[in-house]
Structure formats: C-alpha cells, structure tokens
Write a protein that holds these residues in place. Structure first.
Motif, PDB file in Angstrom:
ATOM      1  N   UNK A 234       0.830  -1.207   0.000  1.00  0.00           N
ATOM      2  CA  UNK A 234       0.000   0.000   0.000  1.00  0.00           C
ATOM      3  C   UNK A 234       0.863   1.255   0.000  1.00  0.00           C
ATOM      4  N   UNK A 235       1.922   1.232   0.811  1.00  0.00           N
ATOM      5  CA  UNK A 235       2.790   2.404   0.866  1.00  0.00           C
ATOM      6  C   UNK A 235       3.518   2.595  -0.461  1.00  0.00           C
ATOM      7  N   UNK A 236       4.079   1.508  -0.995  1.00  0.00           N
ATOM      8  CA  UNK A 236       4.838   1.628  -2.242  1.00  0.00           C
ATOM      9  C   UNK A 236       3.935   2.046  -3.397  1.00  0.00           C
ATOM     10  N   UNK A 237       2.700   1.547  -3.401  1.00  0.00           N
ATOM     11  CA  UNK A 237       1.779   1.901  -4.484  1.00  0.00           C
ATOM     12  C   UNK A 237       1.483   3.389  -4.481  1.00  0.00           C
ATOM     13  N   UNK A 238       1.327   3.938  -3.291  1.00  0.00           N
ATOM     14  CA  UNK A 238       1.006   5.360  -3.188  1.00  0.00           C
ATOM     15  C   UNK A 238       2.234   6.217  -3.460  1.00  0.00           C
ATOM     16  N   UNK A 239       3.372   5.801  -2.902  1.00  0.00           N
ATOM     17  CA  UNK A 239       4.535   6.682  -2.872  1.00  0.00           C
ATOM     18  C   UNK A 239       5.448   6.537  -4.079  1.00  0.00           C
TER      19      UNK A 239
ATOM     20  N   UNK B 214       2.538   5.136 -10.854  1.00  0.00           N
ATOM     21  CA  UNK B 214       2.398   5.238 -12.308  1.00  0.00           C
ATOM     22  C   UNK B 214       2.661   3.929 -13.037  1.00  0.00           C
ATOM     23  N   UNK B 215       3.019   2.874 -12.294  1.00  0.00           N
ATOM     24  CA  UNK B 215       3.313   1.605 -12.955  1.00  0.00           C
ATOM     25  C   UNK B 215       2.039   1.018 -13.553  1.00  0.00           C
ATOM     26  N   UNK B 216       2.118   0.429 -14.767  1.00  0.00           N
ATOM     27  CA  UNK B 216       0.930  -0.192 -15.382  1.00  0.00           C
ATOM     28  C   UNK B 216       0.336  -1.245 -14.450  1.00  0.00           C
ATOM     29  N   UNK B 217      -0.990  -1.268 -14.339  1.00  0.00           N
ATOM     30  CA  UNK B 217      -1.636  -2.151 -13.370  1.00  0.00           C
ATOM     31  C   UNK B 217      -1.385  -3.623 -13.682  1.00  0.00           C
ATOM     32  N   UNK B 218      -1.236  -3.953 -14.972  1.00  0.00           N
ATOM     33  CA  UNK B 218      -0.988  -5.349 -15.339  1.00  0.00           C
ATOM     34  C   UNK B 218       0.332  -5.834 -14.742  1.00  0.00           C
TER      35      UNK B 218
ATOM     36  N   UNK C 237       4.112  -1.697  11.278  1.00  0.00           N
ATOM     37  CA  UNK C 237       3.980  -0.403  11.954  1.00  0.00           C
ATOM     38  C   UNK C 237       4.665   0.705  11.156  1.00  0.00           C
ATOM     39  N   UNK C 238       5.895   0.445  10.701  1.00  0.00           N
ATOM     40  CA  UNK C 238       6.644   1.473   9.978  1.00  0.00           C
ATOM     41  C   UNK C 238       5.948   1.862   8.676  1.00  0.00           C
ATOM     42  N   UNK C 239       5.553   0.866   7.881  1.00  0.00           N
ATOM     43  CA  UNK C 239       4.980   1.199   6.573  1.00  0.00           C
ATOM     44  C   UNK C 239       3.607   1.845   6.687  1.00  0.00           C
ATOM     45  N   UNK C 240       2.815   1.436   7.683  1.00  0.00           N
ATOM     46  CA  UNK C 240       1.515   2.091   7.832  1.00  0.00           C
ATOM     47  C   UNK C 240       1.665   3.508   8.384  1.00  0.00           C
ATOM     48  N   UNK C 241       2.668   3.716   9.247  1.00  0.00           N
ATOM     49  CA  UNK C 241       2.909   5.081   9.722  1.00  0.00           C
ATOM     50  C   UNK C 241       3.366   5.955   8.557  1.00  0.00           C
ATOM     51  N   UNK C 242       4.247   5.406   7.720  1.00  0.00           N
ATOM     52  CA  UNK C 242       4.686   6.150   6.533  1.00  0.00           C
ATOM     53  C   UNK C 242       3.503   6.444   5.614  1.00  0.00           C
ATOM     54  N   UNK C 243       2.622   5.464   5.469  1.00  0.00           N
ATOM     55  CA  UNK C 243       1.448   5.654   4.612  1.00  0.00           C
ATOM     56  C   UNK C 243       0.540   6.734   5.184  1.00  0.00           C
ATOM     57  N   UNK C 244       0.351   6.681   6.503  1.00  0.00           N
ATOM     58  CA  UNK C 244      -0.514   7.678   7.146  1.00  0.00           C
ATOM     59  C   UNK C 244       0.050   9.077   6.943  1.00  0.00           C
ATOM     60  N   UNK C 245       1.378   9.189   6.960  1.00  0.00           N
ATOM     61  CA  UNK C 245       2.007  10.500   6.778  1.00  0.00           C
ATOM     62  C   UNK C 245       1.807  11.057   5.374  1.00  0.00           C
ATOM     63  N   UNK C 246       1.539  10.176   4.396  1.00  0.00           N
ATOM     64  CA  UNK C 246       1.306  10.669   3.031  1.00  0.00           C
ATOM     65  C   UNK C 246      -0.124  11.173   2.872  1.00  0.00           C
ATOM     66  N   UNK C 247      -0.982  10.858   3.862  1.00  0.00           N
ATOM     67  CA  UNK C 247      -2.365  11.354   3.820  1.00  0.00           C
ATOM     68  C   UNK C 247      -2.399  12.620   4.657  1.00  0.00           C
ATOM     69  N   UNK C 248      -2.432  13.767   4.004  1.00  0.00           N
ATOM     70  CA  UNK C 248      -2.351  15.031   4.720  1.00  0.00           C
ATOM     71  C   UNK C 248      -3.619  15.292   5.519  1.00  0.00           C
ATOM     72  N   UNK C 249      -3.463  15.688   6.772  1.00  0.00           N
ATOM     73  CA  UNK C 249      -4.644  15.999   7.586  1.00  0.00           C
ATOM     74  C   UNK C 249      -5.435  17.112   6.905  1.00  0.00           C
TER      75      UNK C 249
END
Lengths: 362, 99
Positions: free
Chosen positions: A141-146, A150-154, A228-240
């Motif tokens: 989830x983190x890598x997909x967002x961050x 842009x990688x092709x879904x296939x 814990x680390x990757x979800x915290x990183x993911x949460x940080x990419x979602x701006x309050x």
C-alpha cells in the motif's frame, strides 16, 4: 488399596515439611510447588472460546473469500492479498474443531500420528501466511502510493501474484521443521496419547529453543515493525484536512497496527518468557510457573481472534467491499428475475452505485 | 494410609521422564518447566531442592546450586532416589512414633 493422586500430594506435602537438615547439611531448603488452578477448568474454558472463534472466523472469512472470488475485476490495489489472507485465516479456524476435541479430553490425542502432522501443518502454514500477507499489504500500500503509482496495473498484478506464491512457500518453510518432529505418542505420566514434538535427546534443548525463537521472530519480531513502519509512513502521506474520507483512512491505518499488536504481543511475550524459563535464564518461581502455564494457553487462544478481526478491519469497513457484497447478492437475485442487465461490472459508476443504494429499501 | 504404598508411589514418580512440548493449541497441554534434565549434579553443590507437581507434567525436581544457578535434575539420579528413600523412611518413623 489403589494408588491415587491424593497420596502423591500427601507425599509432596510431607517432603516439604520434613526437616531435611538432618539428612544432609548441604541442602537447607526444600520447596514443593503445586498447581494453583484447575487444569480441567482452564482447558474447558478455552474450548468454549475456541468454539466461538471457529464459528465467527469460519463465517466471516468464508464470506470474504466468496465475495472476492466473485468480484469480476480487481476493484482495489491489494485485492489479491486480501483474498489470500481470508483463505489463510479460513484454514486456520478450520483446524480448531480437532484442537477443541483434544482439549476437551485434557490433551488426549485420539486421531493418530498422520492427523497430528496434518493438523499442525495446516494450522502453522496458514497462520504464518496470514501474518505474512498482512505484512505484504502494508508494504504494498505504501509503495503503491509513494513510488509506483504510475506503474501499469498489469505489471503490478503480476508482481503481486509472484509475491503471493512466495509468501505461501515461505510459510511452508517456516512450518516444516516442527512438523517433522511431531508424533502421536503415549504420555510418559498418564494413559493419554499426546500429539507433541519429540526432538533428538542429544539436541533437544537446541531444537526447542530454535523453533520457539523462530516462531517469535517470524511471527512477530520481524512482521510487526514492518507493518507499523509502513503504515505510519502511509498515514504520513495522507495530509490531515477537513476531508472526512482522509480522517477515516488515518484512523483505519491506526486500527491495523493496534489490532495486530493487541492480538499478538501477549502471546509472543509469554512465548519469550517460556523460552527464557526453559533456558534457566529466569530463576524458578512457583507463582511464575503457574502464571506461565495459564498465560501461554490464554494468550494463544486470544491471538487467534486475529483471524476474526481481519475480515472486519480489512473488508467489512471498506466502502468498496460493501459495494461488492451488495452486488454479489443482487446479481444472484436479479439472475432469477431477468434483471441481469442492470448489473454490468464493466460500467460500474457512481451513478449505478447510487441506483443500487436506492434499491436498498426493497 | 499404608506407608508401603507411599514408598511405591514415590519411587514410581522418581522414574518418570520429562516430556517435551511446544506452543500450539494441541500440544501446549504438555508444556512443563523441566523439559530437559541433567544427570551429573553432585549433591554437595546443591543449596535448595524444589519439587513440582503441576498438570500433565511428570515429577520434576529443580536444584538451586550454590553458585545460584538452577538446573532440573533427572529424577532417576541415584543420590536423589536415595535422598527420597531416606526422607520417606524418616517420615515413616515419625508416623510410627505418633501411633
């Protein structure tokens, strides 16, 4: 006159009371340690909890598998992991009736040696898989967002399929060492047959510690920090922001971490203490011995609530999943009434979603 | 209570071996503190002895040594069996005096 446990208890009590200093001046203290609770009561209570786990876990995970298999195309990024996670959790709870049957017989194992290995294998492989898929989801989830937005879904789908195969293989490798040593063997001190690992006498300590520590490392010490680390990183990419959807997402991410921690930390903490006790790092203590016995059983049972929590926190509170659930039921209904054309997955849109909602009161 | 029965029970208990267990719902039932024992602890090294009687476990004996280490003793150790026999004999005499 028959020999019974009461006689044995009397002997131990008497031993504790005797003045041993007259026997040997070197031994100045003798202590006798009894169980402080009823093992039978503990195992029966655990059986009730496991039955509850079995019913909820079976229903929830079966529903998730059914809906995800019926989904005609990938609707969200980690669909593949969620399907595999549900299958793993389903298989874990599927072994519980066998365990419950054994617990109700106070550990007696009437099912034979092959069933001993098979049941443990299914349980262990799927438990490790469940944990590994949760770990992969957090990273993905983190890598997909961050990084790979842009990688092709296939290409991403192909990568995820390979990762899923790798996860199952890794889980199998993690489970096999213990399975190799499992046997259904007559108990040394009762008439019961027990399903247990019998290690080579000369290296029993090394194997016991090695396997228990591998459970700890693979089941918690490595996965939890990653999650814990990757979800915290993911949460940080979602701006309050005032955006309600984003606040819900951050809360959900926090829930993922806390649920994993609450389910697994107590069990792995108890397992770690048990290993330290076994290595004689912890001094023997009657209270500790009784507490550890009960704690291992209770925390292990509690850890399996994770198999019930996963369908809820990763599926049922996800809006897309609820839509898929409704569509799966409506499609089945509409096939009989000739309304199939109303449900066309290739044209899923917000308009149709609203239309489905409007049919709710029917 | 027949003291001979007590003696037999104690000696039978001494002959019990420690089982091995691991952490799974099925086999957790036989978890025991002493899962391995040593045979070579000299009696003179021992400061304290502890006897365990816990569910689904054999007779377990833990010795605290004078260097503060703790070890599980093989219940079949000869001096330990002799020690228990002596204890039982002493108990038998004590009971006879009460009669």
């Amino acid at each position: 006159m028959s020999v019974n446990v009461n006689d044995f208890n009397d002997i131990l009590d008497a031993l504790g009371e005797l003045n041993f200093s007259t026997l040997d001046d070197n031994v100045s203290h003798v202590e006798v340690c009894h169980s402080t609770f009823s093992q039978r009561a503990l195992l029966y209570a655990l059986s009730v909890l496991y039955i509850f786990l079995f019913i909820i876990g079976l229903a929830a995970n079966a529903l998730v598998v059914w809906v995800n298999v019926r989904a005609e195309r990938t609707r969200y990024e980690t669909h593949l992991y969620i399907l595999n996670l549900a299958i793993a959790d389903l298989c874990v709870v599927a072994t519980l009736p066998v365990s419950i049957s054994s617990l109700l017989q106070l550990g007696h194992w009437p099912f034979g040696g092959a069933m001993c290995k098979i049941t443990h294998l299914i349980f262990s492989v799927n438990l490790f898989s469940s944990i590994f898929f949760l770990t992969c989801m957090s990273v993905d989830r983190y890598l997909s967002v961050k990084l790979f937005g842009d990688t092709p879904s296939q290409r991403k789908r192909r990568t995820r399929q390979i990762i899923c195969v790798g996860v199952w293989l890794l889980a199998l490798i993690a489970a096999l060492p213990e399975i190799y040593f499992l046997q259904a063997e007559k108990s040394d001190h009762s008439d019961a047959i027990v399903c247990k690992a019998v290690y080579p006498v000369e290296s029993m300590k090394e194997w016991t510690v090695g396997i228990q520590m591998s459970f700890f490392m693979l089941g918690f010490a490595i996965p939890f920090p990653v999650i814990a680390v990757f979800y915290v990183l993911l949460a940080n990419t979602i701006h309050p922001s005032v955006d309600q959807e984003r606040r819900i997402s951050r809360h959900l991410i926090f829930t993922y971490i806390v649920v994993f921690l609450v389910c697994w930390l107590p069990y792995h903490g108890a397992l770690l203490l048990d290993t330290l006790a076994f290595l004689n790092v912890l001094p023997f203590n009657c209270t500790l011995e009784n507490a550890l016995y009960a704690a291992l059983h209770l925390t292990q049972c509690f850890s399996l609530f994770h198999c019930c929590a996963n369908p809820i926190i990763y599926n049922f509170i996800n809006k897309n999943y609820r839509y898929d659930l409704m569509k799966a039921f409506i499609f089945k209904y509409s096939t009989k009434t000739g309304l199939a054309r109303l449900i066309d997955a290739s044209h899923v849109s917000e308009t149709e979603y609203s239309a489905v909602e409007n049919q709710g009161p029917l | 209570m027949d003291l001979k029965v007590i003696v037999v029970v104690a000696l039978m208990a001494v002959a019990i071996h420690a089982p091995i267990s691991n952490a799974k719902p099925i086999s957790l039932v036989e978890r025991c503190w002493c899962r391995s024992t040593v045979n070579t602890v000299p009696q003179r090294s021992i400061r304290e002895l502890k006897f365990l009687h816990t569910p689904n476990c054999p007779f377990q004996v833990i010795a605290k040594l004078k260097n503060n280490k703790e070890v599980c003793i093989n219940p079949e150790t000869k001096w330990l069996q002799q020690y228990l026999k002596n204890a039982i004999n002493k108990m038998k005499k004590a009971q006879q005096q009460q009669v």
